[in-house]
Design a protein around this motif. Structure first.
Motif, short mmCIF file in Angstrom:
data_model
loop_
_atom_site.label_atom_id
_atom_site.label_comp_id
_atom_site.label_asym_id
_atom_site.label_seq_id
_atom_site.Cartn_x
_atom_site.Cartn_y
_atom_site.Cartn_z
N ALA A 170 104.79 -8.75 47.16
CA ALA A 170 105.69 -9.39 48.13
C ALA A 170 107.07 -8.74 48.09
O ALA A 170 107.70 -8.51 49.14
CB ALA A 170 105.80 -10.88 47.83
N MET A 171 107.54 -8.43 46.89
CA MET A 171 108.83 -7.75 46.75
C MET A 171 108.81 -6.41 47.49
O MET A 171 109.77 -6.05 48.17
CB MET A 171 109.15 -7.52 45.27
N ARG A 172 107.72 -5.68 47.32
CA ARG A 172 107.62 -4.38 47.98
C ARG A 172 107.61 -4.53 49.51
O ARG A 172 108.22 -3.72 50.22
CB ARG A 172 106.34 -3.65 47.51
N CYS A 173 106.95 -5.56 50.01
CA CYS A 173 106.94 -5.80 51.45
C CYS A 173 108.36 -6.05 51.97
O CYS A 173 108.76 -5.54 53.02
CB CYS A 173 106.05 -6.99 51.78
N TYR A 174 109.10 -6.87 51.21
CA TYR A 174 110.49 -7.13 51.61
C TYR A 174 111.33 -5.86 51.54
O TYR A 174 112.16 -5.60 52.43
CB TYR A 174 111.10 -8.22 50.72
N TYR A 175 111.12 -5.07 50.50
CA TYR A 175 111.88 -3.82 50.34
C TYR A 175 111.69 -2.93 51.57
O TYR A 175 112.66 -2.44 52.17
CB TYR A 175 111.44 -3.09 49.08
#
Length: 324
Positions: A170-175
């Protein structure tokens, strides 16, 4: 509190901290300590502060990350407790040892992560291991970006008890989504992407849009830097409206008039954002805002650590050039 009163409180507290922190402590660290007390609406207690510094110094080895410029900053954070400073210093070291045992490196960031651990010794090992699992999952997503300065976020977010792999994804998607909105790639954007999962690890495209909107509103009146990205994240996930964002701008502008912020204007915005989060804690029952206020000190501490690191590199480069 009126903006003029906030400025006065900052200037008064700054002078008190400066007189006790010592001449060798950088202005960034003094401002960080000042910001912590003012943001938390906490009266600066010179006796407690001095006792905390003495307690940490007695326990820190010659090569400990706690030594030097950062000692007063960590001491200030210990004074949030009603316990004796000796007890708090001992507890901090026990927590940090649990983090080292779990695989975290011995750096100032492991001590910052230790500040976010519970005070129950029975939970230390579990919390450390949970944080390490999330950290390792984050590193799989961003191998080169993920480093010591992500320790504090690993600890904070691992307490949600989510699956580490899904959380990191999820963090990577936001990034990636935030990068497309114009946020600059780097460590600070990674921190922002981590904060965006604070209340829910499900990806929300409206969060991305709101973060971009907040950035533009702030940028219209202020000089916004990547170091402010995490605070923009907290303003986003706690649904801070435009009226309150304008209040943040008003406080920042007033603080920038103070001589203490003449060469450190980026810290004025950080302090103003922190005060807004503290205000939300007092005036609303939003889940998690209280914890966000506590990590605000870690965000400011990381800002000070980065400033010290940059200054050290600059001095080292200048010395090397003169030697050559």
């Amino acid at each position: 509190m009126q903006v003029e009163m906030i400025r006065h409180e900052v200037e008064t507290t700054y002078d008190k901290v400066k007189s006790l922190a010592g001449w060798s402590v950088t202005k960034n660290v003094v401002l960080t300590i000042t910001s912590y007390y003012v943001t938390a609406a906490k009266e600066f207690n010179a006796v407690n502060f001095s006792q905390a510094m003495a307690s940490l110094k007695e326990r820190a080895g010659w090569f400990s990350p706690l030594r030097g410029n950062l000692l007063p900053m960590m001491a200030a954070f210990l004074t949030q407790s009603a316990n004796s400073m000796d007890e708090e210093a001992d507890l901090l070291l026990v927590k940090q040892r649990a983090l080292k045992k779990a695989g975290f490196r011995n750096s100032i960031h492991s001590y910052l992560a230790a500040l976010l651990m519970s005070d129950d010794p029975k939970l230390f090992e579990e919390e450390a291991e949970q944080a390490k699992k999330l950290y390792d999952a984050m590193k799989k997503q961003h191998f080169f970006l993920t480093s010591d300065d992500d320790y504090a976020y690993s600890m904070l977010l691992a307490k949600k008890g989510e699956d580490p792999e899904h959380h990191a994804q999820a963090m990577r998607c936001y990034y990636d989504a935030l990068r497309k909105e114009g946020f600059r790639a780097g460590n600070e954007l990674q921190w922002l992407s981590q904060v965006m999962t604070y209340t829910d690890i499900t990806f929300h495209s409206d969060y991305v849009k709101r973060a971009a909107d907040i950035f533009r509103v702030l940028e219209y009146d202020l000089k916004v830097k990547p170091i402010h990205y995490p605070m923009i994240g907290f303003l986003t996930v706690f649904d801070v409206d435009d009226q309150k964002i304008r209040k943040v701008i008003s406080i920042t502008k007033e603080l920038e008039r103070s001589k203490q912020f003449k060469w450190n204007r980026e810290m004025a915005l950080s302090l103003a954002c922190g005060m807004m989060l503290h205000h939300l804690t007092e005036s609303a029952n939003q889940v998690g805002v209280s914890m966000a206020t506590s990590i605000e000190m870690v965000l400011q501490a990381q800002q000070a650590v980065m400033a010290i690191t940059v200054a050290s590199v600059a001095v080292s480069s200048a010395t090397s050039s003169s030697d050559g």
